[in-house]
Motif scaffolding. Structure first.
Motif, PDB file in Angstrom:
ATOM      1  N   THR A  61       0.698  -1.223  -0.117  1.00 57.76           N
ATOM      2  CA  THR A  61      -0.073  -0.113   0.091  1.00 57.76           C
ATOM      3  C   THR A  61       0.812   1.292   0.009  1.00 57.76           C
ATOM      4  OG1 THR A  61      -0.200   0.248   2.303  1.00 57.76           O
ATOM      5  CG2 THR A  61      -1.788  -1.120   1.286  1.00 57.76           C
ATOM      6  N   ALA A  62       0.307   2.118  -0.194  1.00 57.55           N
ATOM      7  CA  ALA A  62       1.022   3.591  -0.293  1.00 57.55           C
ATOM      8  C   ALA A  62       1.579   4.015   1.208  1.00 57.55           C
ATOM      9  CB  ALA A  62       0.050   4.801  -0.638  1.00 57.55           C
ATOM     10  N   ASP A  63       0.725   3.615   2.129  1.00 58.74           N
ATOM     11  CA  ASP A  63       1.231   4.039   3.578  1.00 58.74           C
ATOM     12  C   ASP A  63       2.395   2.905   4.178  1.00 58.74           C
ATOM     13  OD1 ASP A  63      -0.822   5.685   3.772  1.00 58.74           O
ATOM     14  OD2 ASP A  63      -2.255   4.495   4.804  1.00 58.74           O
ATOM     15  N   GLN A  64       2.326   1.905   3.564  1.00 55.81           N
ATOM     16  CA  GLN A  64       3.570   0.912   3.783  1.00 55.81           C
ATOM     17  C   GLN A  64       4.637   1.218   3.115  1.00 55.81           C
ATOM     18  OE1 GLN A  64       1.664  -2.627   2.168  1.00 55.81           O
ATOM     19  NE2 GLN A  64       0.802  -3.177   4.349  1.00 55.81           N
ATOM     20  N   LEU A  65       4.688   1.761   2.147  1.00 54.75           N
ATOM     21  CA  LEU A  65       5.789   2.369   1.404  1.00 54.75           C
ATOM     22  C   LEU A  65       6.351   3.563   2.011  1.00 54.75           C
ATOM     23  CD1 LEU A  65       7.999   2.539  -0.981  1.00 54.75           C
ATOM     24  CD2 LEU A  65       6.262   3.631  -2.461  1.00 54.75           C
ATOM     25  N   LEU A  66       5.560   4.509   2.279  1.00 54.67           N
ATOM     26  CA  LEU A  66       5.777   5.709   2.930  1.00 54.67           C
ATOM     27  C   LEU A  66       6.577   5.668   4.529  1.00 54.67           C
ATOM     28  CD1 LEU A  66       2.967   8.120   1.919  1.00 54.67           C
ATOM     29  CD2 LEU A  66       5.175   7.965   0.901  1.00 54.67           C
ATOM     30  N   GLN A  67       6.163   4.349   4.985  1.00 54.10           N
ATOM     31  CA  GLN A  67       6.668   4.033   6.248  1.00 54.10           C
ATOM     32  C   GLN A  67       8.072   3.837   6.194  1.00 54.10           C
ATOM     33  OE1 GLN A  67       5.264   4.177   9.209  1.00 54.10           O
ATOM     34  NE2 GLN A  67       7.076   3.135  10.420  1.00 54.10           N
ATOM     35  N   GLU A  68       8.611   3.598   4.888  1.00 53.30           N
ATOM     36  CA  GLU A  68       9.886   3.109   4.733  1.00 53.30           C
ATOM     37  C   GLU A  68      10.756   4.029   4.155  1.00 53.30           C
ATOM     38  OE1 GLU A  68      11.105   0.205   6.025  1.00 53.30           O
ATOM     39  OE2 GLU A  68       9.000  -0.347   6.329  1.00 53.30           O
ATOM     40  N   THR A  69      10.386   5.341   3.878  1.00 53.04           N
ATOM     41  CA  THR A  69      11.016   6.316   3.305  1.00 53.04           C
ATOM     42  C   THR A  69      10.802   7.679   3.719  1.00 53.04           C
ATOM     43  OG1 THR A  69      11.556   7.269   0.928  1.00 53.04           O
ATOM     44  CG2 THR A  69       9.481   6.386   1.522  1.00 53.04           C
ATOM     45  N   GLU A  70      11.649   8.742   3.711  1.00 55.40           N
ATOM     46  CA  GLU A  70      11.486   9.982   3.873  1.00 55.40           C
ATOM     47  C   GLU A  70      11.350  10.795   2.349  1.00 55.40           C
ATOM     48  OE1 GLU A  70      11.038  11.222   6.721  1.00 55.40           O
ATOM     49  OE2 GLU A  70      12.053  10.074   8.311  1.00 55.40           O
ATOM     50  N   PHE A  71      11.187  10.203   1.410  1.00 55.57           N
ATOM     51  CA  PHE A  71      11.211  10.737  -0.054  1.00 55.57           C
ATOM     52  C   PHE A  71      10.333  11.741  -0.162  1.00 55.57           C
ATOM     53  CE2 PHE A  71      11.076  10.397  -4.575  1.00 55.57           C
ATOM     54  CZ  PHE A  71      12.393  10.554  -4.808  1.00 55.57           C
ATOM     55  N   GLU A  72       9.212  11.459   0.264  1.00 54.78           N
ATOM     56  CA  GLU A  72       7.970  12.554  -0.029  1.00 54.78           C
ATOM     57  C   GLU A  72       8.421  13.721   0.936  1.00 54.78           C
ATOM     58  OE1 GLU A  72       6.645  10.931   3.918  1.00 54.78           O
ATOM     59  OE2 GLU A  72       7.921  10.405   2.321  1.00 54.78           O
ATOM     60  N   LYS A  73       8.943  13.662   1.913  1.00 57.53           N
ATOM     61  CA  LYS A  73       9.150  14.983   2.678  1.00 57.53           C
ATOM     62  C   LYS A  73      10.319  15.593   1.917  1.00 57.53           C
ATOM     63  CE  LYS A  73       8.268  12.923   7.197  1.00 57.53           C
ATOM     64  NZ  LYS A  73       7.994  11.286   6.993  1.00 57.53           N
ATOM     65  N   LEU A  74      11.404  15.010   1.383  1.00 59.54           N
ATOM     66  CA  LEU A  74      12.345  15.763   0.700  1.00 59.54           C
ATOM     67  C   LEU A  74      11.579  16.458  -0.726  1.00 59.54           C
ATOM     68  CD1 LEU A  74      15.384  13.441   0.714  1.00 59.54           C
ATOM     69  CD2 LEU A  74      15.390  15.878   1.639  1.00 59.54           C
ATOM     70  N   ALA A  75      10.818  15.553  -1.259  1.00 58.23           N
ATOM     71  CA  ALA A  75      10.231  16.450  -2.572  1.00 58.23           C
ATOM     72  C   ALA A  75       9.376  17.491  -2.091  1.00 58.23           C
ATOM     73  CB  ALA A  75       9.252  15.127  -3.003  1.00 58.23           C
ATOM     74  N   TYR A  76       8.729  17.824  -1.144  1.00 60.23           N
ATOM     75  CA  TYR A  76       7.778  18.668  -0.506  1.00 60.23           C
ATOM     76  C   TYR A  76       8.669  19.975  -0.201  1.00 60.23           C
ATOM     77  CZ  TYR A  76       4.892  21.336   2.837  1.00 60.23           C
ATOM     78  OH  TYR A  76       4.040  22.259   3.363  1.00 60.23           O
ATOM     79  N   LEU A  77       9.866  19.506   0.609  1.00 66.60           N
ATOM     80  CA  LEU A  77      10.813  20.669   0.686  1.00 66.60           C
ATOM     81  C   LEU A  77      11.223  21.578  -0.317  1.00 66.60           C
ATOM     82  CD1 LEU A  77      13.078  19.375   3.454  1.00 66.60           C
ATOM     83  CD2 LEU A  77      11.268  20.833   3.817  1.00 66.60           C
ATOM     84  N   TYR A  78      11.404  20.679  -1.419  1.00 70.48           N
ATOM     85  CA  TYR A  78      11.951  21.154  -2.679  1.00 70.48           C
ATOM     86  C   TYR A  78      10.960  21.806  -3.640  1.00 70.48           C
ATOM     87  CZ  TYR A  78      16.848  19.967  -1.504  1.00 70.48           C
ATOM     88  OH  TYR A  78      17.962  20.054  -1.071  1.00 70.48           O
ATOM     89  N   GLY A  79       9.717  21.579  -3.135  1.00 74.50           N
ATOM     90  CA  GLY A  79       8.632  22.358  -4.118  1.00 74.50           C
ATOM     91  C   GLY A  79       8.049  21.239  -4.992  1.00 74.50           C
ATOM     92  N   ILE A  80       8.171  19.986  -4.852  1.00 72.35           N
ATOM     93  CA  ILE A  80       7.688  18.867  -5.763  1.00 72.35           C
ATOM     94  C   ILE A  80       6.514  18.053  -5.396  1.00 72.35           C
ATOM     95  CG2 ILE A  80       8.493  17.184  -7.258  1.00 72.35           C
ATOM     96  CD1 ILE A  80       9.989  19.339  -7.627  1.00 72.35           C
ATOM     97  N   THR A  81       5.625  17.869  -6.158  1.00 68.70           N
ATOM     98  CA  THR A  81       4.368  17.195  -5.669  1.00 68.70           C
ATOM     99  C   THR A  81       4.777  15.681  -5.849  1.00 68.70           C
ATOM    100  OG1 THR A  81       2.665  18.814  -6.279  1.00 68.70           O
ATOM    101  CG2 THR A  81       2.129  16.606  -6.106  1.00 68.70           C
ATOM    102  N   THR A  82       4.362  14.891  -4.942  1.00 68.06           N
ATOM    103  CA  THR A  82       4.409  13.378  -4.917  1.00 68.06           C
ATOM    104  C   THR A  82       3.092  12.690  -4.924  1.00 68.06           C
ATOM    105  OG1 THR A  82       6.474  13.332  -3.817  1.00 68.06           O
ATOM    106  CG2 THR A  82       5.510  11.330  -4.021  1.00 68.06           C
ATOM    107  N   ILE A  83       2.907  11.739  -5.915  1.00 62.41           N
ATOM    108  CA  ILE A  83       1.807  10.943  -5.897  1.00 62.41           C
ATOM    109  C   ILE A  83       2.382   9.506  -5.773  1.00 62.41           C
ATOM    110  CG2 ILE A  83       0.135  12.429  -6.707  1.00 62.41           C
ATOM    111  CD1 ILE A  83       0.634  10.768  -9.592  1.00 62.41           C
ATOM    112  N   VAL A  84       1.911   8.673  -4.860  1.00 66.87           N
ATOM    113  CA  VAL A  84       1.985   7.293  -4.505  1.00 66.87           C
ATOM    114  C   VAL A  84       0.975   6.411  -4.948  1.00 66.87           C
ATOM    115  CG1 VAL A  84       2.881   5.541  -2.955  1.00 66.87           C
ATOM    116  CG2 VAL A  84       3.702   7.977  -2.449  1.00 66.87           C
ATOM    117  N   VAL A  85       1.184   5.610  -6.020  1.00 64.79           N
ATOM    118  CA  VAL A  85       0.109   5.135  -6.787  1.00 64.79           C
ATOM    119  C   VAL A  85       0.271   3.351  -6.459  1.00 64.79           C
ATOM    120  CG1 VAL A  85      -1.402   4.885  -8.931  1.00 64.79           C
ATOM    121  CG2 VAL A  85      -0.004   6.814  -8.195  1.00 64.79           C
ATOM    122  N   PRO A  86      -0.410   2.781  -5.641  1.00 66.90           N
ATOM    123  CA  PRO A  86      -0.059   1.412  -5.412  1.00 66.90           C
ATOM    124  C   PRO A  86      -1.131   0.503  -6.790  1.00 66.90           C
ATOM    125  CG  PRO A  86      -1.877   2.181  -3.789  1.00 66.90           C
ATOM    126  CD  PRO A  86      -1.491   3.281  -4.782  1.00 66.90           C
TER     127      PRO A  86
END
Length: 316
Positions: A55-80
């Motif tokens: 699931t999207a939540d399971q992947l996000l539990q394993e990474t800080e990637f979406e946070k970094l993208a946010y900081l740099y003004g980038i949108t992230t969509i996690v599509v299971p």
């Protein structure tokens, strides 16, 4: 593993991240997708695809990637994509719907997109990128780059690996996975790689032994990164697997083929012993094998976005 951001970026993240992830529905799937977007106009989009049945939540539990993208003004969509190993028609519909909605809702240009994924999600990201490049008039984006984290790139090879797992009967986890995925591939693709070789090759990002690597030729001038943990000692001890059973073997061959085709932007990103999951379990098949800050810089470069974080910590 969680909490791998530097102290400075961690403070910046907690000072600026004021939005919870948004969960959106998809007409063709009960899974939906998760969106994380910065305030104001996004500078680009990362389409991030979880692994098989993840699931999207399971992947996000394993990474800080979406946070970094946010900081740099980038949108992230996690599509299971559910229980899928490849970008078939059903998966393409899901991705198209999520991407089209995001581009429209957040006014993101179709040529400001990077594709990526973990495990089978990376396989799907690679194949979807190939579709976009091969049939640009039929797809909503013009990707700038693609990355995959410990992903099987050759469907014929992953099928052969599943057969070997079933023959060895050593790892309960490996055998269980092999039963499920082997049966799924035979049912959905209409048989084995020997019976329907064309079907396996057309859905595979790379095919060992095929002329020009099969579909890999589509990426002959495209920025691509394949991440793998080459911890052979862990595999031998815990799973009785050799290099022939690891995703890194066909991945290295794919990158080699692309380099032979003249691709100077094809990279095999290899670590050894860095795979650790958020629960502390040592496992090479983990998101932690990626240096996420370095990957983000690579993404920003291809999106032509300033590498200085766009959201500054508020002064007191």
């Amino acid at each position: 593993m969680k909490f791998r951001l530097s102290i400075g970026l961690s403070l910046l993240w907690y000072a600026t991240f004021a939005q919870s992830p948004l969960h959106s529905t998809l007409q063709n799937s009960p899974l939906g997708y998760t969106l994380i977007t910065p305030p104001g106009t996004a500078k680009g989009l990362i389409v991030f695809i979880p692994g098989f049945a993840q699931t999207a939540d399971q992947l996000l539990q394993e990474t800080e990637f979406e946070k970094l993208a946010y900081l740099y003004g980038i949108t992230t969509i996690v599509v299971p994509c559910g229980r899928k190993m490849y970008a078939d028609g059903q998966v393409v519909k899901l991705l198209n719907e999520a991407i089209i909605a995001t581009l429209s809702d957040y006014n993101i240009a179709p040529n400001k997109v990077v594709m990526g994924g973990f495990s089978a999600g990376g396989t799907i990201a690679l194949k979807y990128t190939q579709y976009c490049l091969k049939y640009p008039e039929s797809y909503p984006i013009k990707p700038k780059a693609v990355f995959a984290v410990d992903s099987p790139v050759d469907l014929k090879e992953i099928y052969s690996y599943m057969e070997r797992e079933l023959e060895k009967q050593y790892s309960e986890a490996g055998v269980s996975e092999a039963y499920v995925i082997k049966a799924l591939m035979e049912r959905e693709l209409g048989g084995t790689p020997t019976e329907v070789p064309v079907r396996y090759q057309e859905l595979s990002p790379f095919t060992k032994g095929a002329k020009l690597g099969g579909e890999a030729e589509v990426l002959k001038s495209f920025p691509i990164r394949l991440y793998h943990d080459a911890d052979i000692q862990w595999q031998l001890k815990n799973r009785r697997r050799s290099f022939y059973d690891m995703n890194i073997a066909p991945a290295s061959e794919m990158i080699n083929q692309l380099m032979l085709l003249g691709n100077t932007r094809a990279e095999l990103m290899m670590t050894v012993g860095k795979g650790v999951r958020s629960n502390g379990e040592r496992h090479p098949h983990s998101m932690s094998i990626v240096d996420e800050q370095e990957l983000m810089i690579w993404i920003l470069k291809h999106l032509e976005v300033d590498t200085n974080p766009s959201h500054k910590k508020a002064s007191n």
